[in-house]
Design a protein around this motif. Structure first.
Motif, mmCIF file in Angstrom:
data_model
loop_
_atom_site.group_PDB
_atom_site.id
_atom_site.type_symbol
_atom_site.label_atom_id
_atom_site.label_comp_id
_atom_site.label_asym_id
_atom_site.label_seq_id
_atom_site.Cartn_x
_atom_site.Cartn_y
_atom_site.Cartn_z
ATOM 1 N N PHE A 37 9.417 -13.188 0.694
ATOM 2 C CA PHE A 37 9.606 -12.613 1.977
ATOM 3 C C PHE A 37 10.646 -11.241 2.016
ATOM 4 C CE2 PHE A 37 8.087 -16.733 3.499
ATOM 5 C CZ PHE A 37 6.917 -16.290 4.091
ATOM 6 N N ALA A 38 11.523 -11.600 1.261
ATOM 7 C CA ALA A 38 12.515 -10.303 1.013
ATOM 8 C C ALA A 38 11.868 -9.153 0.371
ATOM 9 C CB ALA A 38 13.630 -10.469 0.107
ATOM 10 N N ALA A 39 10.895 -9.470 -0.582
ATOM 11 C CA ALA A 39 10.372 -8.391 -1.110
ATOM 12 C C ALA A 39 9.340 -7.655 -0.011
ATOM 13 C CB ALA A 39 9.378 -8.819 -2.242
ATOM 14 N N LEU A 40 8.901 -8.265 0.900
ATOM 15 C CA LEU A 40 8.259 -7.952 2.114
ATOM 16 C C LEU A 40 8.941 -7.446 3.404
ATOM 17 C CD1 LEU A 40 5.573 -10.850 2.182
ATOM 18 C CD2 LEU A 40 5.170 -8.275 1.535
ATOM 19 N N SER A 41 10.333 -7.498 3.195
ATOM 20 C CA SER A 41 11.016 -7.158 4.370
ATOM 21 C C SER A 41 11.569 -5.836 4.469
ATOM 22 C CB SER A 41 12.297 -8.110 4.294
ATOM 23 O OG SER A 41 13.032 -7.748 3.288
ATOM 24 N N ASP A 42 10.966 -4.729 3.616
ATOM 25 C CA ASP A 42 11.369 -3.333 3.364
ATOM 26 C C ASP A 42 10.188 -2.767 4.003
ATOM 27 O OD1 ASP A 42 13.536 -1.330 2.701
ATOM 28 O OD2 ASP A 42 11.512 -0.590 1.911
ATOM 29 N N PRO A 43 10.307 -1.782 5.047
ATOM 30 C CA PRO A 43 9.126 -1.009 5.310
ATOM 31 C C PRO A 43 8.603 0.145 4.187
ATOM 32 C CG PRO A 43 11.167 -0.587 6.795
ATOM 33 C CD PRO A 43 11.660 -1.377 5.515
ATOM 34 N N VAL A 44 9.447 0.475 3.368
ATOM 35 C CA VAL A 44 9.027 1.437 2.496
ATOM 36 C C VAL A 44 8.064 0.499 1.610
ATOM 37 C CG1 VAL A 44 9.392 2.592 0.406
ATOM 38 C CG2 VAL A 44 10.701 3.149 2.371
ATOM 39 N N ARG A 45 8.254 -0.716 1.222
ATOM 40 C CA ARG A 45 7.707 -1.522 0.255
ATOM 41 C C ARG A 45 6.281 -2.136 0.913
ATOM 42 N NH1 ARG A 45 12.605 -3.467 -1.740
ATOM 43 N NH2 ARG A 45 12.976 -5.167 -0.225
ATOM 44 N N LEU A 46 6.449 -2.226 2.283
ATOM 45 C CA LEU A 46 5.341 -2.699 3.135
ATOM 46 C C LEU A 46 4.170 -1.426 2.840
ATOM 47 C CD1 LEU A 46 6.711 -4.566 6.125
ATOM 48 C CD2 LEU A 46 5.262 -5.482 4.314
ATOM 49 N N SER A 60 2.413 5.419 -9.915
ATOM 50 C CA SER A 60 3.627 5.600 -9.121
ATOM 51 C C SER A 60 3.547 7.093 -8.576
ATOM 52 C CB SER A 60 4.553 5.356 -10.166
ATOM 53 O OG SER A 60 4.687 4.047 -10.322
ATOM 54 N N CYS A 61 3.014 8.164 -9.491
ATOM 55 C CA CYS A 61 3.095 9.594 -9.220
ATOM 56 C C CYS A 61 2.440 9.669 -7.873
ATOM 57 C CB CYS A 61 2.512 10.317 -10.296
ATOM 58 S SG CYS A 61 0.879 9.941 -10.649
ATOM 59 N N ASN A 62 1.438 8.834 -7.307
ATOM 60 C CA ASN A 62 0.684 9.027 -6.131
ATOM 61 C C ASN A 62 1.274 8.515 -5.088
ATOM 62 O OD1 ASN A 62 -1.301 10.808 -7.062
ATOM 63 N ND2 ASN A 62 -2.654 9.251 -7.840
ATOM 64 N N LEU A 63 2.694 7.758 -5.074
ATOM 65 C CA LEU A 63 3.032 6.983 -4.142
ATOM 66 C C LEU A 63 4.278 7.902 -3.583
ATOM 67 C CD1 LEU A 63 3.148 3.472 -5.882
ATOM 68 C CD2 LEU A 63 1.902 4.141 -3.826
ATOM 69 N N GLU A 64 4.813 8.752 -4.463
ATOM 70 C CA GLU A 64 6.030 9.548 -4.123
ATOM 71 C C GLU A 64 5.708 10.174 -2.764
ATOM 72 O OE1 GLU A 64 8.168 11.552 -7.196
ATOM 73 O OE2 GLU A 64 7.543 10.302 -8.723
ATOM 74 N N GLU A 65 4.653 10.888 -2.875
ATOM 75 C CA GLU A 65 4.396 11.923 -1.682
ATOM 76 C C GLU A 65 4.118 11.206 -0.387
ATOM 77 O OE1 GLU A 65 1.069 14.588 -2.165
ATOM 78 O OE2 GLU A 65 1.066 14.912 -0.027
ATOM 79 N N LYS A 69 9.678 9.352 -0.954
ATOM 80 C CA LYS A 69 10.802 8.940 -1.542
ATOM 81 C C LYS A 69 10.933 9.524 -2.968
ATOM 82 C CE LYS A 69 12.200 6.498 1.774
ATOM 83 N NZ LYS A 69 13.330 7.062 2.623
ATOM 84 N N SER A 70 12.342 9.366 -3.692
ATOM 85 C CA SER A 70 12.360 9.921 -5.027
ATOM 86 C C SER A 70 11.868 9.004 -6.085
ATOM 87 C CB SER A 70 13.528 10.052 -5.216
ATOM 88 O OG SER A 70 14.554 8.707 -5.386
ATOM 89 N N GLN A 71 11.408 9.500 -7.163
ATOM 90 C CA GLN A 71 10.796 8.869 -8.447
ATOM 91 C C GLN A 71 11.566 7.244 -8.440
ATOM 92 O OE1 GLN A 71 12.073 9.054 -11.869
ATOM 93 N NE2 GLN A 71 10.947 7.078 -12.110
ATOM 94 N N HIS A 76 11.978 1.635 -8.212
ATOM 95 C CA HIS A 76 12.729 0.167 -7.820
ATOM 96 C C HIS A 76 12.088 -0.618 -6.925
ATOM 97 C CE1 HIS A 76 16.217 -1.960 -5.755
ATOM 98 N NE2 HIS A 76 15.704 -1.632 -4.535
ATOM 99 N N HIS A 77 11.253 -0.034 -5.960
ATOM 100 C CA HIS A 77 10.578 -0.962 -5.053
ATOM 101 C C HIS A 77 9.257 -1.757 -5.855
ATOM 102 C CE1 HIS A 77 12.740 -0.207 -1.507
ATOM 103 N NE2 HIS A 77 12.553 1.363 -1.656
ATOM 104 N N THR A 78 8.685 -0.861 -6.671
ATOM 105 C CA THR A 78 7.454 -1.453 -7.508
ATOM 106 C C THR A 78 7.940 -2.600 -8.356
ATOM 107 O OG1 THR A 78 7.978 0.239 -9.201
ATOM 108 C CG2 THR A 78 6.134 0.667 -7.493
ATOM 109 N N ARG A 79 9.111 -2.373 -8.888
ATOM 110 C CA ARG A 79 9.739 -3.641 -9.682
ATOM 111 C C ARG A 79 9.990 -4.751 -8.739
ATOM 112 N NH1 ARG A 79 14.576 -5.723 -11.698
ATOM 113 N NH2 ARG A 79 15.826 -4.515 -10.379
#
Lengths: 114, 114
Positions: A37-46, A60-65, A69-71, A76-79
């Motif tokens: 649930f902690a992994a799901l508790s961040d707006p960016v990760r959701l 990942s390169c298609n997620l930055e824009e 957020k920075s690379q 960090h979030h994908t991990r």
DNA sequence: CGTACACATTGATGACTGTCAATGATAGAA
DNA sequence: TTCTATCATTGACAGTCATCAATGTGTACG
């Protein structure tokens, strides 16, 4: 890109149905569930999870824009999502393609629902 | 003991089925969902929720011992669960009786599952 | 080979969070 | 009223986390 280290939760889920109302959670079970649930508790990760679930396959390169957020932050979030077993990464060439793990999402859903 | 301030999530859920794979989450939706999952991301709160769901009705004084936390800490955690809409508190005499909100749990489950 | 690109890792920083002692608010009992 | 019990609030502290600049690692291409 390593796999999840959580195993106890699988046992809890296999115990059938809703572990929440089926007796008090043990501390170990609660720790494992809390990590997911902690992994799901961040707006960016959701939003990241939502993007991956919608596009089915994203690098990942298609997620930055879209996440603005920075690379290193994306990495960090994908991990964290990988460690929670919610996504997996497949390296092809220079890119890593991310997919959701639908079964994992259903497992978590089954913990709350009945 | 005040009610949840989250309303956007209800709309998202009513949009049917799984908001996760049904297009990218908006920032507002992600913020609301993140708050709910944050409430579930602590082992003490998960065990607390499990105790309340199992016993159907529990007062705070009966939570301190099994959770091995001080009274202010218990109060802190119940407040977070209330603000996430996961439990409600009913004051009768000197005690506050806590109940889970099954519909809310089902809502959250429906966001992950399909 | 060397250069360029995709991603991971490290280190630093500011913000948030769980915890409890002390205190406050309120309701029943004497 | 006074005393006691239940729960909330405040304040402080230690630990965790999100973020990014800088750097490292590995892959593709010329």
């Amino acid at each position: 890109m390593s796999n999840s280290k959580l195993t106890l939760i699988d046992d809890a889920v296999l115990r059938c149905c809703s572990p929440l109302a089926g007796g008090a959670l043990s501390e170990a079970e609660a720790d494992d569930l809390a990590q997911i649930f902690a992994a799901l508790s961040d707006p960016v990760r959701l939003r990241m999870l939502s993007l991956i679930a919608t596009e089915d396959e994203v690098c990942s390169c298609n997620l930055e824009e879209p996440l603005a957020k920075s690379q290193p932050t994306i990495s960090h979030h994908t991990r964290i999502l990988v460690e929670a077993g919610l996504i997996t990464g497949e390296k092809r060439g220079r890119w890593v393609w991310w997919h959701v793990v639908p079964e994992r999402l259903r497992q978590v859903a089954r913990i709350l629902g009945d």
